[in-house]
Design a protein around this motif. Structure first.
Motif, PDB file in Angstrom:
ATOM      1  N   THR A 145      17.463 -18.973  10.905  1.00  0.00           N
ATOM      2  CA  THR A 145      17.834 -19.744   9.723  1.00  0.00           C
ATOM      3  C   THR A 145      19.182 -20.431   9.824  1.00  0.00           C
ATOM      4  N   ALA A 195      18.382 -22.482   6.142  1.00  0.00           N
ATOM      5  CA  ALA A 195      18.038 -21.216   5.494  1.00  0.00           C
ATOM      6  C   ALA A 195      17.047 -21.418   4.356  1.00  0.00           C
ATOM      7  N   GLN A 202      12.645 -19.567   8.174  1.00  0.00           N
ATOM      8  CA  GLN A 202      12.596 -18.173   7.711  1.00  0.00           C
ATOM      9  C   GLN A 202      11.497 -17.407   8.439  1.00  0.00           C
TER      10      GLN A 202
END
Length: 454
Positions: A384, A373, A379
């Motif tokens: 993620t 993440a 992203q």
């Protein structure tokens, strides 16, 4: 004619052994009963990746739509995809044949069998010929194996070879076996809209991986609404009225359009005269010494020796054996760390020691980890979930495990890091590009370490 090297089997290991041997100036013959490329090229790694590549946009669009930045649909023509797969495979085999011809390797089509000291027989529809050799490499590969009651019937109950040759994708699929083969093919079916049920006797999917990896994968599959049945034993699966019907030992029955049985693969070593030549076998695996030698002047590589069922491991063994035969090395074989990858979305990559293996050893180990993440590329692709984990021992990196978006990209770098045994100081000797997925590996290397407890 007496060949310096005869190779039985033209899969990744056998083909590379023949090419490497010819490159060293040896007179080489390559024996193949089917087509060049073996299972990997024709019925395994490559067709599966062409499926996953062609359908990757489906998963990408799904992820972006969750972020409310894209909409629409991606339609993949399965018939056209299968035609493209076949065209690619034909082209690959043609290129392999041209390479052999250029190097002066004689391709002998037929079934190769050991036929006495320094001899093999090659049998095909035109008859049988005997070939003399100074050195022999057995690279006969592997085939799907089945437990009683799970044998494919070619109708609705399929093995991986049959599954990859289908004319259309089923609308519902049972996958028996939650290993890499089953999970990759299940992901392809899922992208075509199939309702997927996965059944395995183990307590987690991808049972040979880090338990945290298994947990992450199962979380994704549950979100996809797969029906995952673990710790369930199958008593049988068969075709009934045009459907695949699976029966669990509990008596529960599951029905689907097709069932894929992917419980494992075993060496193709029977019926070719190995035992008669005094070669030791164990569970159909050819037993080899530290030089990959099964008997005097007879070597076994790849799936045939059972050490590691990976195409790139077979190719690595092939180069070693060819160099040994050519007199370029007399050192024992060392594979070094071997990377493995589960492809799809998410992907799994590991090399070296895993955390769950660490506490089973006497090694004093630590683990550092970072979540995907935090990575800008994960992203960017709205994917993620997942992590990169580094295992340390004695202040050096001894293993890397990752699960998530395109983590296969980290495989080569991670392998080199493990092979070189990076320390904390080595982290700063290499510049990692920004932004990149590689940065997740860098962050995991820099992250705080925790001692591995049993």
């Amino acid at each position: 004619m007496t060949y310096d090297l005869v190779v039985i089997g033209a899969g990744p290991g056998g083909f590379d052994a023949a090419v490497a041997g010819a490159g060293y100036g040896l007179k080489v013959a390559l024996v193949e009963k089917d087509v060049l490329g073996g299972t990997c090229v024709n019925r395994g790694c490559i067709p599966t990746k062409l499926w996953l590549g062609a359908t990757s946009a489906i998963e990408e669009l799904h992820n972006q739509s969750k972020m409310k930045v894209a909409s629409g649909e991606v339609n993949v023509d399965f018939t056209a995809l299968q035609a493209r797969v076949q065209k690619h495979l034909v082209g690959t085999r043609k290129a392999m044949g041209m390479q052999l011809k250029k190097l002066g390797v004689d391709l002998l089509e037929g079934i190769g069998r050991l036929a006495g000291k320094g001899k093999i027989s090659v049998e095909n529809e035109d008859g049988t010929q005997e070939v003399d050799y100074k050195n022999l490499v057995v690279a006969t590969g592997s085939k799907p194996i089945f437990f009683p009651g799970l044998e494919p019937d070619g109708e609705c109950v399929l093995d991986s070879d049959m599954f990859l040759s289908m004319d259309s994708m089923p609308s519902s699929l049972i996958v028996v076996g939650a290993g890499f083969i089953g999970l990759e093919m299940a992901q392809a079916a899922h992208r075509f809209g199939a309702k997927v049920t996965v059944v395995d006797a183990m307590d987690r999917v991808a049972p040979l991986e880090d338990p945290e990896v298994s947990k992450a994968l199962r979380s994704v599959f549950k979100r996809w609404k797969w029906d995952i049945k673990l710790e369930e034993r199958v008593s049988g699966v068969r075709t009934v009225d045009g459907k695949a019907v699976l029966t669990l030992e509990s008596g529960e029955q599951i029905e689907a359009d097709k069932a894929l049985v992917a419980v494992g693969r075993g060496p193709v070593t029977q019926g070719i005269g190995l035992e008669e030549a005094g070669i030791e076998m164990q569970f159909n695996q050819i037993q080899v010494d530290e030089n990959l030698m099964a008997a005097k002047n007879i070597y076994a590589i790849g799936d045939a020796n059972g050490q590691m069922q990976l195409a790139h491991a077979a190719a690595h063994q092939a180069h070693y054996v060819a160099s040994r035969i050519a007199g370029k090395t007399d050192a024992p074989y060392e594979s070094g760390p071997i990377p493995s990858v589960l492809y799809g979305a998410p992907e799994v990559m590991r090399v070296g020691l895993m955390q769950n293996e660490a506490f089973l050893t006497d090694m004093d180990c630590e683990v550092s980890k970072v979540q995907l993440a935090a990575n800008p590329m994960a992203q960017a692709h709205a994917a993620t979930q997942g992590f990169v984990k580094v295992v340390w021992s004695g202040g050096k990196v001894v293993g890397v495990t990752a699960v998530g978006h395109e983590v296969s990209r980290l495989a080569t770098t991670s392998t080199m890091i493990v092979q070189q045994g990076w320390t904390a100081e080595d982290i700063y000797k290499t510049i990692f590009p920004h932004p990149s997925l590689d940065e997740s590996l860098l962050m995991a290397l820099k992250a705080d370490r925790q001692k591995v407890e049993g």
